[in-house]
Design a protein around this motif. Structure first.
Motif, PDB file in Angstrom:
ATOM      1  N   LYS A 172       0.584  -1.342  -0.182  1.00  0.00           N
ATOM      2  CA  LYS A 172       0.173  -0.230  -0.097  1.00  0.00           C
ATOM      3  C   LYS A 172       0.859   0.946  -0.418  1.00  0.00           C
ATOM      4  CE  LYS A 172      -4.428   0.839   0.667  1.00  0.00           C
ATOM      5  NZ  LYS A 172      -5.948   0.924   0.207  1.00  0.00           N
ATOM      6  N   ARG A 173       2.047   1.466   0.420  1.00  0.00           N
ATOM      7  CA  ARG A 173       2.896   2.273   1.479  1.00  0.00           C
ATOM      8  C   ARG A 173       3.550   2.681  -0.223  1.00  0.00           C
ATOM      9  NH1 ARG A 173       1.148   3.010   4.976  1.00  0.00           N
ATOM     10  NH2 ARG A 173       1.607   3.283   6.868  1.00  0.00           N
ATOM     11  N   ARG A 174       3.647   2.025  -1.252  1.00  0.00           N
ATOM     12  CA  ARG A 174       4.556   1.536  -2.756  1.00  0.00           C
ATOM     13  C   ARG A 174       3.486   2.323  -3.378  1.00  0.00           C
ATOM     14  NH1 ARG A 174       7.293  -2.940  -6.926  1.00  0.00           N
ATOM     15  NH2 ARG A 174       8.054  -0.771  -7.949  1.00  0.00           N
ATOM     16  N   GLN A 175       2.043   1.802  -3.566  1.00  0.00           N
ATOM     17  CA  GLN A 175       0.828   2.036  -3.872  1.00  0.00           C
ATOM     18  C   GLN A 175       0.977   4.175  -3.808  1.00  0.00           C
ATOM     19  OE1 GLN A 175      -2.667   0.433  -3.337  1.00  0.00           O
ATOM     20  NE2 GLN A 175      -1.646  -1.667  -4.511  1.00  0.00           N
ATOM     21  N   GLU A 176       0.740   4.553  -2.487  1.00  0.00           N
ATOM     22  CA  GLU A 176       0.234   5.741  -2.211  1.00  0.00           C
ATOM     23  C   GLU A 176       1.435   6.515  -2.231  1.00  0.00           C
ATOM     24  OE1 GLU A 176      -2.581   4.941   1.048  1.00  0.00           O
ATOM     25  OE2 GLU A 176      -3.598   3.747  -0.782  1.00  0.00           O
ATOM     26  N   MET A 177       2.171   6.573  -1.479  1.00  0.00           N
ATOM     27  CA  MET A 177       4.124   6.882  -1.186  1.00  0.00           C
ATOM     28  C   MET A 177       3.697   8.208   0.006  1.00  0.00           C
ATOM     29  SD  MET A 177       6.445   5.086  -2.714  1.00  0.00           S
ATOM     30  CE  MET A 177       8.023   6.575  -3.009  1.00  0.00           C
ATOM     31  N   PRO A 178       2.673   7.705   0.870  1.00  0.00           N
ATOM     32  CA  PRO A 178       2.073   8.764   1.706  1.00  0.00           C
ATOM     33  C   PRO A 178       3.615   9.687   2.253  1.00  0.00           C
ATOM     34  CG  PRO A 178       2.223   6.342   3.033  1.00  0.00           C
ATOM     35  CD  PRO A 178       2.442   6.428   1.474  1.00  0.00           C
ATOM     36  N   GLU A 179       3.567  10.699   2.862  1.00  0.00           N
ATOM     37  CA  GLU A 179       4.590  11.775   3.140  1.00  0.00           C
ATOM     38  C   GLU A 179       5.226  11.000   4.257  1.00  0.00           C
ATOM     39  OE1 GLU A 179       5.089  15.941   3.184  1.00  0.00           O
ATOM     40  OE2 GLU A 179       4.836  16.004   0.897  1.00  0.00           O
ATOM     41  N   SER A 236       6.540   8.641   5.242  1.00  0.00           N
ATOM     42  CA  SER A 236       6.682   7.072   5.448  1.00  0.00           C
ATOM     43  C   SER A 236       7.999   7.128   5.248  1.00  0.00           C
ATOM     44  CB  SER A 236       5.260   6.664   5.036  1.00  0.00           C
ATOM     45  OG  SER A 236       6.392   5.140   4.547  1.00  0.00           O
ATOM     46  N   TYR A 237       8.628   5.589   5.998  1.00  0.00           N
ATOM     47  CA  TYR A 237      10.282   5.137   5.897  1.00  0.00           C
ATOM     48  C   TYR A 237      10.313   4.247   4.942  1.00  0.00           C
ATOM     49  CZ  TYR A 237      14.314   3.069   6.785  1.00  0.00           C
ATOM     50  OH  TYR A 237      15.626   2.566   6.789  1.00  0.00           O
ATOM     51  N   THR A 238       8.846   3.725   4.570  1.00  0.00           N
ATOM     52  CA  THR A 238       9.104   3.037   3.138  1.00  0.00           C
ATOM     53  C   THR A 238       8.749   3.905   2.012  1.00  0.00           C
ATOM     54  OG1 THR A 238       7.830   1.382   4.914  1.00  0.00           O
ATOM     55  CG2 THR A 238       7.452   0.537   3.440  1.00  0.00           C
ATOM     56  N   SER A 239       7.894   4.625   2.981  1.00  0.00           N
ATOM     57  CA  SER A 239       8.192   5.450   1.125  1.00  0.00           C
ATOM     58  C   SER A 239       9.397   5.636   0.512  1.00  0.00           C
ATOM     59  CB  SER A 239       7.155   7.181   1.027  1.00  0.00           C
ATOM     60  OG  SER A 239       5.832   6.641   1.729  1.00  0.00           O
ATOM     61  N   HIS A 240      10.315   6.516   1.631  1.00  0.00           N
ATOM     62  CA  HIS A 240      11.604   6.779   1.259  1.00  0.00           C
ATOM     63  C   HIS A 240      12.139   5.903   1.173  1.00  0.00           C
ATOM     64  CE1 HIS A 240      15.071   8.692   2.746  1.00  0.00           C
ATOM     65  NE2 HIS A 240      15.165   7.534   3.124  1.00  0.00           N
ATOM     66  N   LEU A 241      11.803   4.838   1.529  1.00  0.00           N
ATOM     67  CA  LEU A 241      12.675   3.238   0.698  1.00  0.00           C
ATOM     68  C   LEU A 241      12.697   3.363  -0.804  1.00  0.00           C
ATOM     69  CD1 LEU A 241      13.394   0.409   3.518  1.00  0.00           C
ATOM     70  CD2 LEU A 241      14.955   2.567   2.800  1.00  0.00           C
ATOM     71  N   PHE A 242      10.953   3.141  -0.266  1.00  0.00           N
ATOM     72  CA  PHE A 242      10.843   3.195  -2.033  1.00  0.00           C
ATOM     73  C   PHE A 242      11.637   4.382  -2.863  1.00  0.00           C
ATOM     74  CE2 PHE A 242       7.496   0.171  -0.492  1.00  0.00           C
ATOM     75  CZ  PHE A 242       7.715  -0.961  -1.246  1.00  0.00           C
ATOM     76  N   SER A 243      11.536   5.646  -2.887  1.00  0.00           N
ATOM     77  CA  SER A 243      11.551   6.774  -3.525  1.00  0.00           C
ATOM     78  C   SER A 243      13.172   6.580  -3.932  1.00  0.00           C
ATOM     79  CB  SER A 243      11.140   7.844  -2.647  1.00  0.00           C
ATOM     80  OG  SER A 243      12.087   8.312  -1.493  1.00  0.00           O
ATOM     81  N   LYS A 244      13.626   5.652  -3.277  1.00  0.00           N
ATOM     82  CA  LYS A 244      15.535   5.971  -2.940  1.00  0.00           C
ATOM     83  C   LYS A 244      16.087   4.552  -3.679  1.00  0.00           C
ATOM     84  CE  LYS A 244      16.627   9.125  -0.287  1.00  0.00           C
ATOM     85  NZ  LYS A 244      17.446  10.142  -0.604  1.00  0.00           N
ATOM     86  N   GLY A 245      15.295   3.943  -3.992  1.00  0.00           N
ATOM     87  CA  GLY A 245      14.842   2.548  -5.280  1.00  0.00           C
ATOM     88  C   GLY A 245      15.873   1.142  -4.315  1.00  0.00           C
ATOM     89  N   GLY A 246      15.835   0.291  -5.985  1.00  0.00           N
ATOM     90  CA  GLY A 246      16.676  -0.610  -5.887  1.00  0.00           C
ATOM     91  C   GLY A 246      18.260  -0.708  -4.586  1.00  0.00           C
ATOM     92  N   GLU A 247      18.979  -0.643  -5.120  1.00  0.00           N
ATOM     93  CA  GLU A 247      20.047  -0.032  -4.945  1.00  0.00           C
ATOM     94  C   GLU A 247      20.278  -0.010  -2.921  1.00  0.00           C
ATOM     95  OE1 GLU A 247      24.393   1.590  -5.248  1.00  0.00           O
ATOM     96  OE2 GLU A 247      23.249   2.120  -7.129  1.00  0.00           O
TER      97      GLU A 247
END
Ligand SMILES: N=c1c2ncn([C@@H]3O[C@H](COP(=O)(O)OP(=O)(O)OP(=O)(O)O)[C@@H](O)[C@H]3O)c2ncn1[C@@H]1O[C@H](COP(=O)(O)O)[C@@H](O)[C@H]1O
Length: 177
Positions: A102-109, A111-122
């Protein structure tokens, strides 16, 4: 706990346990309307779908809710899988997977999880590696449990990033019994 919030148990047509969660009126109504299980998450007060569990019937019991499922679907392939694959032990991990997706879909501000997804795979791989190192360096039992939880969380973020359903990993483990 809020009077509106009740424990809910999902069973199959043979009465076998499939899933346990909490529901409020909203989660119950959504499950009925959409024919898919929705649950109330007490930690965030949100109502989210439980992917892959179809709901045929919802019955109000005294103080709890019974949900009847006719099938449990696989996450990615859409194939019907054995209901037993969603075990009680997997419930917490599957719930965490739902939140992370859900965090990946919505990318709420915020959120630590959104932060990780915004930085990417590496970044996600690096953090997973760091958490593994923190785990092996932990000495006391409580520290080991805490670091193991951190690692499991980051591992699920990595799986979601790679579009690998957690159920694939659980099935792999199950096949090794
Ligand atoms: N289980 C976890 C979880 N475990 C660990 N962490 C975070 O992982 C980070 C690890 O700490 P570090 O010091 O290594 O990293 P950091 O310095 O914060 O971050 P970096 O700058 O290194 O990227 C901490 O910020 C923890 O809060 C978690 N963050 C979230 N969850 C779960 O994910 C859900 C969604 O969280 P949000 O995305 O934050 O809303 C939560 O409800 C939890 O259930």
């Amino acid at each position: 706990m809020d009077k509106d919030i009740k424990p809910a148990v999902c069973v199959d047509s043979d009465g076998r346990f499939v899933y346990a969660c909490f529901q409020n009126e909203k989660a119950k109504n959504k499950s009925l309307e959409q024919g898919e299980l929705w649950e109330y998450l007490p930690e965030g007060g949100r109502v989210l779908p439980v992917e892959g569990i179809r709901i045929k019937k919802v019955s109000e019991k005294q103080g709890w809710i019974e949900l009847l499922t006719d099938s449990v679907k696989g996450d990615s392939s859409g194939e019907t899988v054995q209901k037993e694959k969603i075990s009680a032990a997997g419930t917490v991990l599957e719930k965490l997977e739902q939140i992370i997706k859900k965090r990946r879909q919505e990318m709420p501000e915020g959120s630590y999880t959104s932060h990780l997804f915004s930085k990417g795979g590496e970044k996600i791989r690096k953090k997973t590696g760091e958490e593994a190192v923190e785990l092996i360096l932990a000495a006391k039992k409580e520290e080991i449990s805490y670091e193991a939880a951190d690692l499991i969380y980051h591992l699920i973020v990595l799986l979601v990033w790679e579009d690998i359903p957690l159920s694939d990993v659980l099935s792999e483990l199950e096949s090794r019994f």
